[in-house]
Design a protein around this motif. Structure first.
Motif, mmCIF file in Angstrom:
data_model
loop_
_atom_site.group_PDB
_atom_site.id
_atom_site.type_symbol
_atom_site.label_atom_id
_atom_site.label_comp_id
_atom_site.label_asym_id
_atom_site.label_seq_id
_atom_site.Cartn_x
_atom_site.Cartn_y
_atom_site.Cartn_z
ATOM 1 N N GLN A 1 4.540 25.947 39.946
ATOM 2 C CA GLN A 1 4.155 27.073 40.794
ATOM 3 C C GLN A 1 2.789 26.801 41.404
ATOM 4 O O GLN A 1 1.868 26.383 40.707
ATOM 5 N N ILE A 2 2.695 27.046 42.710
ATOM 6 C CA ILE A 2 1.411 26.850 43.379
ATOM 7 C C ILE A 2 0.484 27.981 42.956
ATOM 8 O O ILE A 2 0.801 29.154 43.135
ATOM 9 N N VAL A 3 -0.638 27.599 42.356
ATOM 10 C CA VAL A 3 -1.605 28.578 41.877
ATOM 11 C C VAL A 3 -2.550 28.947 43.021
ATOM 12 O O VAL A 3 -2.868 30.105 43.239
ATOM 13 N N SER A 4 -2.982 27.919 43.740
ATOM 14 C CA SER A 4 -3.910 28.165 44.842
ATOM 15 C C SER A 4 -3.924 26.967 45.779
ATOM 16 O O SER A 4 -3.353 25.918 45.481
ATOM 17 N N ILE A 5 -4.585 27.157 46.900
ATOM 18 C CA ILE A 5 -4.818 26.050 47.828
ATOM 19 C C ILE A 5 -6.332 25.940 47.922
ATOM 20 O O ILE A 5 -7.009 26.853 48.388
ATOM 21 N N ASP A 6 -6.872 24.845 47.380
ATOM 22 C CA ASP A 6 -8.321 24.679 47.316
ATOM 23 C C ASP A 6 -8.802 23.676 48.348
ATOM 24 O O ASP A 6 -8.066 22.778 48.741
ATOM 25 N N LYS A 7 -10.047 23.855 48.739
ATOM 26 C CA LYS A 7 -10.674 22.860 49.595
ATOM 27 C C LYS A 7 -11.714 22.156 48.728
ATOM 28 O O LYS A 7 -12.544 22.813 48.101
ATOM 29 N N GLU A 8 -11.641 20.833 48.695
ATOM 30 C CA GLU A 8 -12.590 20.061 47.901
ATOM 31 C C GLU A 8 -13.047 18.862 48.699
ATOM 32 O O GLU A 8 -12.342 18.406 49.588
ATOM 33 N N GLU A 9 -14.204 18.357 48.314
ATOM 34 C CA GLU A 9 -14.666 17.134 48.946
ATOM 35 C C GLU A 9 -14.513 16.016 47.937
ATOM 36 O O GLU A 9 -15.046 16.085 46.834
ATOM 37 N N ILE A 10 -13.719 15.009 48.300
ATOM 38 C CA ILE A 10 -13.504 13.888 47.396
ATOM 39 C C ILE A 10 -13.940 12.619 48.105
ATOM 40 O O ILE A 10 -13.461 12.316 49.203
ATOM 41 N N ALA A 11 -14.883 11.925 47.511
ATOM 42 C CA ALA A 11 -15.469 10.714 48.098
ATOM 43 C C ALA A 11 -15.947 10.985 49.522
ATOM 44 O O ALA A 11 -15.706 10.207 50.443
ATOM 45 N N GLY A 12 -16.557 12.152 49.704
ATOM 46 C CA GLY A 12 -17.119 12.494 51.007
ATOM 47 C C GLY A 12 -16.120 12.965 52.043
ATOM 48 O O GLY A 12 -16.461 13.249 53.177
ATOM 49 N N ILE A 13 -14.850 13.036 51.660
ATOM 50 C CA ILE A 13 -13.820 13.462 52.609
ATOM 51 C C ILE A 13 -13.336 14.856 52.229
ATOM 52 O O ILE A 13 -12.907 15.085 51.097
ATOM 53 N N PRO A 14 -13.419 15.808 53.162
ATOM 54 C CA PRO A 14 -12.923 17.147 52.845
ATOM 55 C C PRO A 14 -11.386 17.115 52.746
ATOM 56 O O PRO A 14 -10.719 16.559 53.604
ATOM 57 N N LEU A 15 -10.876 17.671 51.670
ATOM 58 C CA LEU A 15 -9.442 17.684 51.457
ATOM 59 C C LEU A 15 -8.964 19.077 51.098
ATOM 60 O O LEU A 15 -9.664 19.836 50.432
ATOM 61 N N GLU A 16 -7.764 19.371 51.528
ATOM 62 C CA GLU A 16 -7.136 20.625 51.146
ATOM 63 C C GLU A 16 -6.067 20.263 50.114
ATOM 64 O O GLU A 16 -5.262 19.364 50.345
ATOM 65 N N LEU A 17 -6.100 20.944 48.970
ATOM 66 C CA LEU A 17 -5.197 20.586 47.875
ATOM 67 C C LEU A 17 -4.352 21.757 47.399
ATOM 68 O O LEU A 17 -4.849 22.872 47.262
ATOM 69 N N PHE A 18 -3.081 21.470 47.138
ATOM 70 C CA PHE A 18 -2.245 22.454 46.452
ATOM 71 C C PHE A 18 -2.556 22.300 44.976
ATOM 72 O O PHE A 18 -2.547 21.184 44.456
ATOM 73 N N VAL A 19 -2.844 23.380 44.292
ATOM 74 C CA VAL A 19 -3.031 23.336 42.849
ATOM 75 C C VAL A 19 -1.736 23.880 42.257
ATOM 76 O O VAL A 19 -1.389 25.046 42.471
#
Length: 169
Positions: A24-42
């Protein structure tokens, strides 16, 4: 042309992740990984006490999908009624194929594994690895049947079981 399909999945949606089954998708987070902004399904896999973070732009590429429609569920259940098709190949080869089918995330393929590895009481014993694959496939199938029909895993297990037992008759 931009793809507007990017957010076909929303928080609280149940999804099927090929290698892990229903989550189940809990949230959609925005994170910066290795300097790259990413949108992630949690995605939470409650049963396995596991959380996955999947980049939204990679979701369809890795085969993440929505739950099957009720008619795919019907088709999967009627696949169970079919006659087991067991190839004459060596077990290691067959086991590999079963594993690929289970991890494909394709419900019909998963149902084929359940069908081919199901044993009723008077049939020969299963080896440990057969049993493991059978249970993995059965669990994936049952969880998706449950999620589609409203979340009752006990009822779903009973439904799948009845189909498998009716086959033996």
């Amino acid at each position: 042309m931009t793809k507007s399909k990017k957010n076909e999945f929303r928080p609280n949606d149940y999804v099927v992740y090929p290698a892990h089954g229903v989550g189940q998708i809990v949230s959609i987070d925005k994170e910066e990984i290795a300097g790259i902004p990413l949108e992630l399904f949690v995605i939470s896999f409650e049963k396995d006490k596991m959380t996955l973070r999947v980049p939204t732009n990679k979701a369809s590429e890795i085969g993440m999908r929505s739950l099957s429609s009720p008619d795919v569920i019907e088709k999967a259940l009627s696949t169970l009624k079919g006659k087991a098709r067991v190839k004459r190949a060596m077990w290691s080869r067959r086991a590999q194929e079963y594993e690929q089918k289970i991890n494909s995330g394709d419900l019909i393929s998963i149902a084929e594994v359940v069908r081919d590895l199901h044993r009723n009481d008077e049939q020969r014993e299963q080896s440990y690895s057969e049993r493991q694959l059978y249970e993995a496939a059965l669990e994936r199938l049952t969880r998706e049947v449950a999620a589609v029909s409203g979340g009752d895993e006990v009822a779903a297990a009973k439904q799948v079981d009845e189909v498998l037992l009716s086959r033996a008759a």
